[in-house]
Scaffold this motif. Structure first.
Motif: not given
Length: 67
Positions: A52-55, A58-64
């Motif tokens: 869950t933390i990894t996802i 990853a979503l935060l990095i993709i958004r940035i």
């Protein structure tokens, strides 16, 4: 019909067999089985939290990166 009362008892936390009141397990095999089950459950919980933390990261990095 006459009322039948069972002696005060508990049930094994692992197998559910009746045991004397105040006891938790009927034997060492059940005590170890319950400890193993709890350890496996804890391991699954840690894996779930890790994924869950990894996802989320990853979503935060993709958004940035897609700004």
């Amino acid at each position: 019909m006459a009322s039948l009362r069972l002696p005060e008892h508990a049930h094994c936390k692992f197998c559910g067999d009746p045991i004397p009141f105040g006891e938790e397990y009927c034997n060492e095999k059940c005590r170890k089985g319950e400890a193993d089950r709890l350890a496996a459950e804890k391991k699954k919980d840690y894996i779930f939290y890790g994924v869950t933390i990894t996802i989320i990261i990853a979503l935060l990095i993709i958004r940035i990166l897609t700004r």
